[in-house]
Design a protein around this motif. Sequence first.
Motif, PDB file in Angstrom:
ATOM      1  N   PRO A 108       0.800  -1.231   0.000  1.00 52.39           N
ATOM      2  CA  PRO A 108       0.000   0.000   0.000  1.00 52.39           C
ATOM      3  C   PRO A 108       0.829   1.276   0.000  1.00 52.39           C
ATOM      4  N   VAL A 109       2.158   1.161   0.160  1.00 53.98           N
ATOM      5  CA  VAL A 109       2.978   2.373   0.092  1.00 53.98           C
ATOM      6  C   VAL A 109       2.888   2.991  -1.299  1.00 53.98           C
ATOM      7  N   ILE A 110       2.565   2.203  -2.303  1.00 48.60           N
ATOM      8  CA  ILE A 110       2.499   2.732  -3.674  1.00 48.60           C
ATOM      9  C   ILE A 110       1.413   3.790  -3.813  1.00 48.60           C
ATOM     10  N   PRO A 111       0.150   3.510  -3.421  1.00 47.34           N
ATOM     11  CA  PRO A 111      -0.827   4.604  -3.500  1.00 47.34           C
ATOM     12  C   PRO A 111      -0.495   5.759  -2.567  1.00 47.34           C
ATOM     13  N   LEU A 112       0.151   5.464  -1.439  1.00 47.39           N
ATOM     14  CA  LEU A 112       0.505   6.542  -0.513  1.00 47.39           C
ATOM     15  C   LEU A 112       1.564   7.454  -1.127  1.00 47.39           C
ATOM     16  N   VAL A 113       2.516   6.868  -1.853  1.00 50.17           N
ATOM     17  CA  VAL A 113       3.525   7.679  -2.547  1.00 50.17           C
ATOM     18  C   VAL A 113       2.846   8.527  -3.619  1.00 50.17           C
ATOM     19  N   PHE A 114       1.919   7.934  -4.358  1.00 51.99           N
ATOM     20  CA  PHE A 114       1.178   8.688  -5.363  1.00 51.99           C
ATOM     21  C   PHE A 114       0.459   9.874  -4.719  1.00 51.99           C
ATOM     22  N   MET A 115      -0.211   9.611  -3.607  1.00 53.91           N
ATOM     23  CA  MET A 115      -0.949  10.675  -2.932  1.00 53.91           C
ATOM     24  C   MET A 115      -0.015  11.764  -2.427  1.00 53.91           C
ATOM     25  N   THR A 116       1.121  11.357  -1.834  1.00 50.85           N
ATOM     26  CA  THR A 116       2.078  12.330  -1.317  1.00 50.85           C
ATOM     27  C   THR A 116       2.602  13.224  -2.430  1.00 50.85           C
ATOM     28  N   ALA A 117       2.826  12.640  -3.603  1.00 48.14           N
ATOM     29  CA  ALA A 117       3.343  13.424  -4.727  1.00 48.14           C
ATOM     30  C   ALA A 117       2.257  14.273  -5.375  1.00 48.14           C
ATOM     31  N   LEU A 118       1.045  13.745  -5.426  1.00 48.83           N
ATOM     32  CA  LEU A 118      -0.015  14.427  -6.176  1.00 48.83           C
ATOM     33  C   LEU A 118      -0.724  15.522  -5.397  1.00 48.83           C
ATOM     34  N   ILE A 119      -0.734  15.445  -4.070  1.00 45.86           N
ATOM     35  CA  ILE A 119      -1.432  16.487  -3.299  1.00 45.86           C
ATOM     36  C   ILE A 119      -0.818  17.869  -3.539  1.00 45.86           C
ATOM     37  N   PRO A 120       0.528  18.036  -3.487  1.00 45.46           N
ATOM     38  CA  PRO A 120       1.082  19.355  -3.833  1.00 45.46           C
ATOM     39  C   PRO A 120       0.787  19.755  -5.277  1.00 45.46           C
ATOM     40  N   VAL A 121       0.816  18.771  -6.201  1.00 48.79           N
ATOM     41  CA  VAL A 121       0.486  19.072  -7.599  1.00 48.79           C
ATOM     42  C   VAL A 121      -0.958  19.552  -7.692  1.00 48.79           C
ATOM     43  N   TYR A 122      -1.830  18.862  -6.984  1.00 46.48           N
ATOM     44  CA  TYR A 122      -3.248  19.251  -6.975  1.00 46.48           C
ATOM     45  C   TYR A 122      -3.420  20.661  -6.422  1.00 46.48           C
ATOM     46  N   GLU A 123      -2.721  20.952  -5.313  1.00 40.68           N
ATOM     47  CA  GLU A 123      -2.886  22.236  -4.632  1.00 40.68           C
ATOM     48  C   GLU A 123      -2.296  23.395  -5.424  1.00 40.68           C
ATOM     49  N   PHE A 124      -1.104  23.180  -6.001  1.00 38.22           N
ATOM     50  CA  PHE A 124      -0.380  24.292  -6.623  1.00 38.22           C
ATOM     51  C   PHE A 124      -0.524  24.370  -8.144  1.00 38.22           C
ATOM     52  N   ALA A 125      -0.952  23.291  -8.783  1.00 40.02           N
ATOM     53  CA  ALA A 125      -1.084  23.309 -10.240  1.00 40.02           C
ATOM     54  C   ALA A 125      -2.531  23.108 -10.694  1.00 40.02           C
ATOM     55  N   PHE A 126      -3.148  22.020 -10.227  1.00 37.40           N
ATOM     56  CA  PHE A 126      -4.496  21.702 -10.689  1.00 37.40           C
ATOM     57  C   PHE A 126      -5.517  22.761 -10.270  1.00 37.40           C
ATOM     58  N   VAL A 127      -5.528  23.104  -8.983  1.00 35.91           N
ATOM     59  CA  VAL A 127      -6.532  24.057  -8.482  1.00 35.91           C
ATOM     60  C   VAL A 127      -6.422  25.414  -9.160  1.00 35.91           C
ATOM     61  N   PRO A 128      -5.222  26.042  -9.251  1.00 36.53           N
ATOM     62  CA  PRO A 128      -5.145  27.345  -9.930  1.00 36.53           C
ATOM     63  C   PRO A 128      -5.574  27.275 -11.393  1.00 36.53           C
ATOM     64  N   LEU A 129      -5.205  26.173 -12.089  1.00 36.05           N
ATOM     65  CA  LEU A 129      -5.558  26.049 -13.498  1.00 36.05           C
ATOM     66  C   LEU A 129      -7.060  25.901 -13.687  1.00 36.05           C
ATOM     67  N   VAL A 130      -7.660  24.981 -12.932  1.00 37.78           N
ATOM     68  CA  VAL A 130      -9.097  24.732 -13.083  1.00 37.78           C
ATOM     69  C   VAL A 130      -9.913  25.909 -12.546  1.00 37.78           C
ATOM     70  N   ARG A 131      -9.362  26.613 -11.536  1.00 35.40           N
ATOM     71  CA  ARG A 131     -10.052  27.790 -11.000  1.00 35.40           C
ATOM     72  C   ARG A 131     -10.317  28.819 -12.091  1.00 35.40           C
ATOM     73  N   LYS A 132      -9.349  28.973 -13.007  1.00 29.52           N
ATOM     74  CA  LYS A 132      -9.513  29.943 -14.096  1.00 29.52           C
ATOM     75  C   LYS A 132     -10.633  29.543 -15.035  1.00 29.52           C
ATOM     76  N   ILE A 133     -10.880  28.226 -15.136  1.00 34.67           N
ATOM     77  CA  ILE A 133     -11.926  27.725 -16.035  1.00 34.67           C
ATOM     78  C   ILE A 133     -13.293  27.758 -15.369  1.00 34.67           C
ATOM     79  N   THR A 134     -13.353  27.287 -14.119  1.00 32.63           N
ATOM     80  CA  THR A 134     -14.647  27.138 -13.447  1.00 32.63           C
ATOM     81  C   THR A 134     -15.058  28.357 -12.632  1.00 32.63           C
ATOM     82  N   GLY A 135     -14.076  29.194 -12.237  1.00 27.66           N
ATOM     83  CA  GLY A 135     -14.393  30.315 -11.362  1.00 27.66           C
ATOM     84  C   GLY A 135     -14.598  29.902  -9.923  1.00 27.66           C
ATOM     85  N   HIS A 136     -14.326  28.642  -9.633  1.00 30.26           N
ATOM     86  CA  HIS A 136     -14.499  28.139  -8.263  1.00 30.26           C
ATOM     87  C   HIS A 136     -13.153  28.202  -7.559  1.00 30.26           C
ATOM     88  N   PRO A 137     -13.074  28.768  -6.343  1.00 29.03           N
ATOM     89  CA  PRO A 137     -11.779  28.938  -5.683  1.00 29.03           C
ATOM     90  C   PRO A 137     -11.049  27.638  -5.397  1.00 29.03           C
TER      91      PRO A 137
END
Length: 568
Positions: free
Chosen positions: A357-386
């Motif tokens: 199960p460390v494999i999904p945990l590593v994925f999550m550890t790596a993807l949460i910062p990507v989600y916070e700093f890349a995905f959210v700002p990008l999608v925010r511009k499209i959806t207008g949702h903070p």
Amino acid sequence: MLSTKLRRFEEKEDIEQLLSSLVVMMLLDNVGFVANMVSLVLYFGSVMYFNIPGSATTTTNLLGTAFLIPILGGFISDTFLNRLNTCILFGFIELLGYVLLVIQSHDTKLQPSSPCGEKGCVHGRKAVLFYASIYLFAVGAGGIRGCVPALGADQFDNNDPKERKKLASFFNWFLFFITIGASIGVTAVVYVSTEIDWYKGFIISLACSAGGLFVIAVGKAFYRTRVSGDSPLLSVLQVLFITVKNLGTKLPQNSDQLHEIQSDESNLMKKLIPHTDQFRILDKAAVLREGKEPKKWEVCTVTQVEETKILIRMMPILFSTIIMNTCLAQLQTFSIQQGVRMNPHIGRDTIPPASIPVIPLVFMTALIPVYEFAFVPLVRKITGHPNGITELQRVGVGLVLSAISMAIAGIIEVKRKDEFKNHNHVISLFWLSFHYAIFGIADMFTLVGLLEFFYREAPEGMRSLSTSFSFLSLSIGYFLSTVFVEIINSVTRRVTKSKIGWLEGDDFNQIHVELFYWFLAVLSMINFGVYLLCAKWYKYQNAVPFESELVSRNDADLRNDEIEDTAK
């Protein structure tokens, strides 16, 4: 009445330090908790001599209990103790469970002497010690998880727009740090438990939980704490009881005639909730019958009724995530047992199956910062949702990914069997990484989405109880896994030529785990269709969720914050 006591912080760093202590506490606690979530199924089989289905169902029952207890923790913290004190209380209960686990796992006289050919081989005093240890551990760990998310969110002032909009980030980083703790647990602690000695693994878990409890207790005087008040569950029961009692009572045409305390009477201790037309039958609880005095069990306020309506509206969302958590239960039972029959070697290193199960945990550890700093700002511009996408959209993404994970798990099991039976080849343990990784991403979307959804939407006095609903879904999912295993074995035992159930027996190469996985994949897609209907039906407390309000209102605040941070 419920009241709120908030300590004001002069410096932003004060809040950050307290949040740091909370996430450190959960990081440390998760080291042992998650390590035992994924490895106890092996402990039950190799030390306590449960058979394959016995180990699986004992594990799912235990984890079902662990994730049911957050409801109790939330209830206690909302009603009797504050969230911080409740967390400390359950922390000591968890430590006691670990102490008993250490004792029994160290002393062979307290363990079964040999396999007995039954589902379980623990009896008498040994059984008392065994079940006391694992369920004290489950109760303690579960109670902590019913309090900490709401306690952390309480450190943000909902009346301050700048703090309010940071709540989503808190839940993301909360998940990030508990994922780091879980990663340490499923690698280091699981290795010690399975490859060296079980009692040493339990000692490490005990030390980490004790350290986490110490960290949170040290800052006890500085947290924003909410004063406990009337039981939110009791309030809901009052509404339901008086509704039934007033079934024959006619509702007034004007909702202003329903019973409500005036704002000056409430002394601003409880936020009044305006009347809504949904579930009108519950409004009967706010009708004061002629000749009756406005006593507690005679009439409810409109706010009490609306709080009950809010909880009822959230229930379909909660129930729609149960099947996903039934799928999660397989990753901690049958998939671990699959791994035991696979090649654990990478070069010269040997990887314990329970560490996969460390494999999904590593994925999550790596993807949460990507989600916070890349995905959210990008999608925010499209959806207008903070937050980029809404909480319910996050949950939906997770549900689809969990179905895909189960479908792939079935394919991998078919490949494993084919290679072993037809080619006498044991495939690598890391074939399991595909469905584990996909499910890890699913969990990242769904768990944070649920925590934030329940905290935002719940009335102020019910937030511990409400956030614990996320864990209630986990609990029901684990118990449902046990039910599915029993039902599927019972049905397939009757219809198959061998008269043996899909999941029966000790030979993993003969049972049909792949069919069980595919059954869950199909069920998950049906469940997703139901979820879409529930999400479309759900009405936020306000016509527009407060996040949408903040987009236009606080863009200037965001720019000012960036300027201030740059200046610092």
